[in-house]
Design a protein around this motif. Structure first.
Motif, mmCIF file in Angstrom:
data_model
loop_
_atom_site.group_PDB
_atom_site.id
_atom_site.type_symbol
_atom_site.label_atom_id
_atom_site.label_comp_id
_atom_site.label_asym_id
_atom_site.label_seq_id
_atom_site.Cartn_x
_atom_site.Cartn_y
_atom_site.Cartn_z
ATOM 1 N N PRO A 175 0.836 -1.204 0.000
ATOM 2 C CA PRO A 175 0.000 0.000 0.000
ATOM 3 C C PRO A 175 0.869 1.251 0.000
ATOM 4 O O PRO A 175 2.084 1.163 0.234
ATOM 5 N N PRO A 176 0.300 2.421 -0.276
ATOM 6 C CA PRO A 176 1.080 3.660 -0.171
ATOM 7 C C PRO A 176 1.684 3.783 1.224
ATOM 8 O O PRO A 176 1.003 3.556 2.233
ATOM 9 N N LEU A 177 2.962 4.141 1.291
ATOM 10 C CA LEU A 177 3.683 4.115 2.567
ATOM 11 C C LEU A 177 3.992 5.501 3.116
ATOM 12 O O LEU A 177 4.601 5.610 4.188
ATOM 13 N N LYS A 178 3.564 6.555 2.453
ATOM 14 C CA LYS A 178 3.861 7.895 2.934
ATOM 15 C C LYS A 178 3.291 8.116 4.332
ATOM 16 O O LYS A 178 2.105 7.913 4.576
ATOM 17 N N GLY A 179 4.173 8.496 5.258
ATOM 18 C CA GLY A 179 3.759 8.769 6.630
ATOM 19 C C GLY A 179 3.515 7.533 7.467
ATOM 20 O O GLY A 179 3.109 7.635 8.629
ATOM 21 N N ARG A 180 3.765 6.348 6.913
ATOM 22 C CA ARG A 180 3.487 5.107 7.641
ATOM 23 C C ARG A 180 4.773 4.461 8.159
ATOM 24 O O ARG A 180 5.866 4.729 7.681
ATOM 25 N N ARG A 181 4.592 3.568 9.128
ATOM 26 C CA ARG A 181 5.714 2.855 9.751
ATOM 27 C C ARG A 181 5.808 1.459 9.137
ATOM 28 O O ARG A 181 4.828 0.722 9.137
ATOM 29 N N GLY A 229 17.958 -5.135 2.438
ATOM 30 C CA GLY A 229 17.172 -3.927 2.639
ATOM 31 C C GLY A 229 16.453 -3.378 1.433
ATOM 32 O O GLY A 229 16.016 -2.209 1.454
ATOM 33 N N PHE A 230 16.299 -4.176 0.378
ATOM 34 C CA PHE A 230 15.656 -3.675 -0.844
ATOM 35 C C PHE A 230 14.284 -3.079 -0.544
ATOM 36 O O PHE A 230 13.957 -1.971 -1.003
ATOM 37 N N PHE A 231 13.461 -3.784 0.220
ATOM 38 C CA PHE A 231 12.093 -3.324 0.460
ATOM 39 C C PHE A 231 12.049 -2.201 1.497
ATOM 40 O O PHE A 231 11.173 -1.334 1.423
ATOM 41 N N CYS A 232 12.987 -2.181 2.422
ATOM 42 C CA CYS A 232 13.090 -1.044 3.353
ATOM 43 C C CYS A 232 13.456 0.223 2.594
ATOM 44 O O CYS A 232 12.934 1.305 2.879
ATOM 45 N N GLY A 233 14.356 0.052 1.623
ATOM 46 C CA GLY A 233 14.726 1.198 0.800
ATOM 47 C C GLY A 233 13.546 1.719 0.012
ATOM 48 O O GLY A 233 13.353 2.941 -0.120
ATOM 49 N N TYR A 234 12.723 0.805 -0.498
ATOM 50 C CA TYR A 234 11.518 1.230 -1.212
ATOM 51 C C TYR A 234 10.582 1.997 -0.288
ATOM 52 O O TYR A 234 10.009 3.034 -0.682
ATOM 53 N N ALA A 235 10.388 1.483 0.930
ATOM 54 C CA ALA A 235 9.490 2.151 1.880
ATOM 55 C C ALA A 235 9.963 3.569 2.159
ATOM 56 O O ALA A 235 9.164 4.514 2.193
ATOM 57 N N LEU A 236 11.274 3.740 2.346
ATOM 58 C CA LEU A 236 11.826 5.080 2.592
ATOM 59 C C LEU A 236 11.611 5.961 1.361
ATOM 60 O O LEU A 236 11.213 7.131 1.477
ATOM 61 N N TRP A 237 11.850 5.421 0.187
ATOM 62 C CA TRP A 237 11.649 6.160 -1.065
ATOM 63 C C TRP A 237 10.197 6.580 -1.220
ATOM 64 O O TRP A 237 9.902 7.660 -1.745
ATOM 65 N N ASP A 238 9.269 5.753 -0.749
ATOM 66 C CA ASP A 238 7.840 6.030 -0.893
ATOM 67 C C ASP A 238 7.299 6.929 0.218
ATOM 68 O O ASP A 238 6.101 7.190 0.266
ATOM 69 N N GLY A 239 8.169 7.391 1.109
ATOM 70 C CA GLY A 239 7.751 8.372 2.102
ATOM 71 C C GLY A 239 7.425 7.836 3.477
ATOM 72 O O GLY A 239 6.785 8.533 4.278
ATOM 73 N N ARG A 297 8.990 5.773 9.081
ATOM 74 C CA ARG A 297 9.964 4.905 9.734
ATOM 75 C C ARG A 297 10.064 3.624 8.924
ATOM 76 O O ARG A 297 9.054 3.038 8.548
ATOM 77 N N SER A 298 11.288 3.203 8.634
ATOM 78 C CA SER A 298 11.505 1.992 7.852
ATOM 79 C C SER A 298 12.528 1.135 8.578
ATOM 80 O O SER A 298 13.686 1.532 8.736
ATOM 81 N N VAL A 299 12.098 -0.040 9.037
ATOM 82 C CA VAL A 299 12.929 -0.905 9.878
ATOM 83 C C VAL A 299 13.050 -2.269 9.227
ATOM 84 O O VAL A 299 12.063 -2.832 8.731
ATOM 85 N N GLY A 300 14.256 -2.821 9.246
ATOM 86 C CA GLY A 300 14.474 -4.169 8.746
ATOM 87 C C GLY A 300 15.230 -4.994 9.759
ATOM 88 O O GLY A 300 16.135 -4.488 10.436
ATOM 89 N N ILE A 301 14.873 -6.263 9.901
ATOM 90 C CA ILE A 301 15.600 -7.164 10.799
ATOM 91 C C ILE A 301 16.034 -8.396 10.019
ATOM 92 O O ILE A 301 15.347 -8.868 9.117
ATOM 93 N N ASP A 302 17.224 -8.904 10.371
ATOM 94 C CA ASP A 302 17.745 -10.107 9.752
ATOM 95 C C ASP A 302 18.814 -10.674 10.682
ATOM 96 O O ASP A 302 19.518 -9.919 11.375
ATOM 97 N N GLU A 348 16.449 1.919 9.512
ATOM 98 C CA GLU A 348 16.958 1.253 10.713
ATOM 99 C C GLU A 348 17.111 -0.232 10.410
ATOM 100 O O GLU A 348 16.159 -0.864 9.951
ATOM 101 N N PHE A 349 18.301 -0.770 10.673
ATOM 102 C CA PHE A 349 18.525 -2.196 10.462
ATOM 103 C C PHE A 349 19.066 -2.820 11.738
ATOM 104 O O PHE A 349 20.010 -2.303 12.350
ATOM 105 N N LEU A 350 18.452 -3.936 12.122
ATOM 106 C CA LEU A 350 18.793 -4.606 13.371
ATOM 107 C C LEU A 350 19.141 -6.062 13.089
ATOM 108 O O LEU A 350 18.403 -6.755 12.385
ATOM 109 N N MET A 351 20.285 -6.505 13.627
ATOM 110 C CA MET A 351 20.676 -7.898 13.471
ATOM 111 C C MET A 351 19.995 -8.712 14.581
ATOM 112 O O MET A 351 20.465 -8.754 15.719
#
Length: 345
Positions: free
Chosen positions: A26-32, A41-51, A54-59, A76-79
């Motif tokens: 869905p549209p991510l502008k203003g969303r967490r 982080g490909f999809f986290c990068g997309y979320a940030l690009w889409d506005g 907060r964009s968080v990834g864990i692995d 934000e990336f967390l191991m």
């Protein structure tokens, strides 16, 4: 280290761009946004690009997390694994190509839903085995053996939620199970609204459709009558609008109109909800058509999905109680001045 996600300058074993299209985020502008098993982080990068705000990834892979941080410093990336999720809630959570790695797949889904905002969506990309039974199927893949749910088993896992099968995802080399994308949301209780005029058959419909199915039915007429007879505390303002010296239980429609004209729609709906329980329910009670939207709005604010039922009446048309009494009075008045027939005539 094997390259998994694909970027313009680096091809990986996963077709990340095509998967992004298939996920229908869905549209991510203003969303967490949270990506569980984020890889690089490909999809986290997309979320940030889409506005995303907060964009968080864990692995669990330290090398992936380090690459992700270099590629997308604004995220934000967390191991870490998924046994302990980052502090939420999140508006959109992505679990792609990873459900089959969980030891307890239903528990993981429930954990992610617990981290999801009330109006959020879990975007779940997972393999669904084509077998027809309701079971987990052990599948030998190119690198290991994993359990995949059949569609019937997945329906059981998601039975407490509202979900939509969005479509197919991209195929993955070495993985023989076709992948699909689902959007999963918290299920809101449904308020079925039967608000037609007296005599329209709404009580009969409520009785046969809902009571027989175990869905609670709240009678607006009964709540008003109990309040008028001092058997129910509806609050000062609502009580004052109902409990009048000229109250007549045969003219509840007049009282209902007075409630809404006094701008007490919210108080009336809140009274109904006191007796509705916490799940689905049906309202059997007249509401003037011009105030239907006010009822639906308040129910939405309270976390319900309002469903208005309308139908075309058959047979002799109904008339409101107030209309019946007004017509009777007019007829009686019309008799004034007419001469009574002579006795024995």
């Amino acid at each position: 280290m094997t390259q998994y996600q694909s970027f313009p300058e680096t091809a990986g074993s996963s077709h990340s761009l095509e998967k992004l299209k298939a996920l229908c985020l869905p549209p991510l502008k203003g969303r967490r946004f949270l990506d569980v098993g984020c890889n690089e982080g490909f999809f986290c990068g997309y979320a940030l690009w889409d506005g995303a705000s907060r964009s968080v990834g864990i692995d669990r892979n330290a090398a992936f997390i380090e690459r992700a941080k270099q590629r997308f410093p604004g995220c934000e990336f967390l191991m870490q694994g998924w046994n302990e999720l980052p502090a939420g809630p999140f508006d959109v959570i992505l679990l792609a190509s990873a459900l089959h790695y969980a030891k307890d797949q239903p528990a993981l889904v429930n954990s992610l839903m617990g981290c999801l905002a009330p109006d959020g969506v879990l975007v779940l990309e997972a393999g669904i085995h084509p077998a027809l039974e309701k079971d987990w199927i052990l599948v030998k893949r190119g690198i290991d053996e994993r359990l995949f749910p059949t569609l019937l088993k997945l329906r059981e896992v998601l039975r407490h939620y509202a979900w939509t099968l969005v479509g197919d995802s991209v195929t993955q080399s070495g993985d023989p199970v076709p992948r699909s994308v689902m959007h999963v949301r918290h299920r809101r209780p449904v308020a079925y609204l039967l608000m037609e005029a007296s005599g329209s058959g709404k009580s009969t419909m409520a009785r046969h459709l809902f009571r027989s199915a175990g869905v609670p039915v709240v009678s607006g007429d009964r709540l008003i009558d109990r309040t008028a007879r001092d058997k129910l505390d509806a609050g000062p303002a609502l009580t004052a609008a109902i409990r009048r010296p000229d109250y007549d239980n045969a003219r509840v429609d007049v009282v209902v109109r007075r409630i809404f004209e006094s701008r007490l729609a919210d108080a009336y709906v809140d009274l109904i909800l006191r007796y509705a329980g916490t799940g689905d329910f049906a309202l059997d009670g007249y509401v003037p058509p011009e105030h239907h939207e006010a009822v639906a709005r308040r129910l939405t604010e309270k976390g319900y999905v309002p469903v208005r039922l309308t139908w075309r009446g058959v047979g002799v048309p109904a008339i409101s109680t107030a209309g019946v009494q007004e017509r009777a009075q007019r007829y009686f008045e019309s008799l004034r001045g007419t001469r009574a027939p002579a006795a024995g005539g």
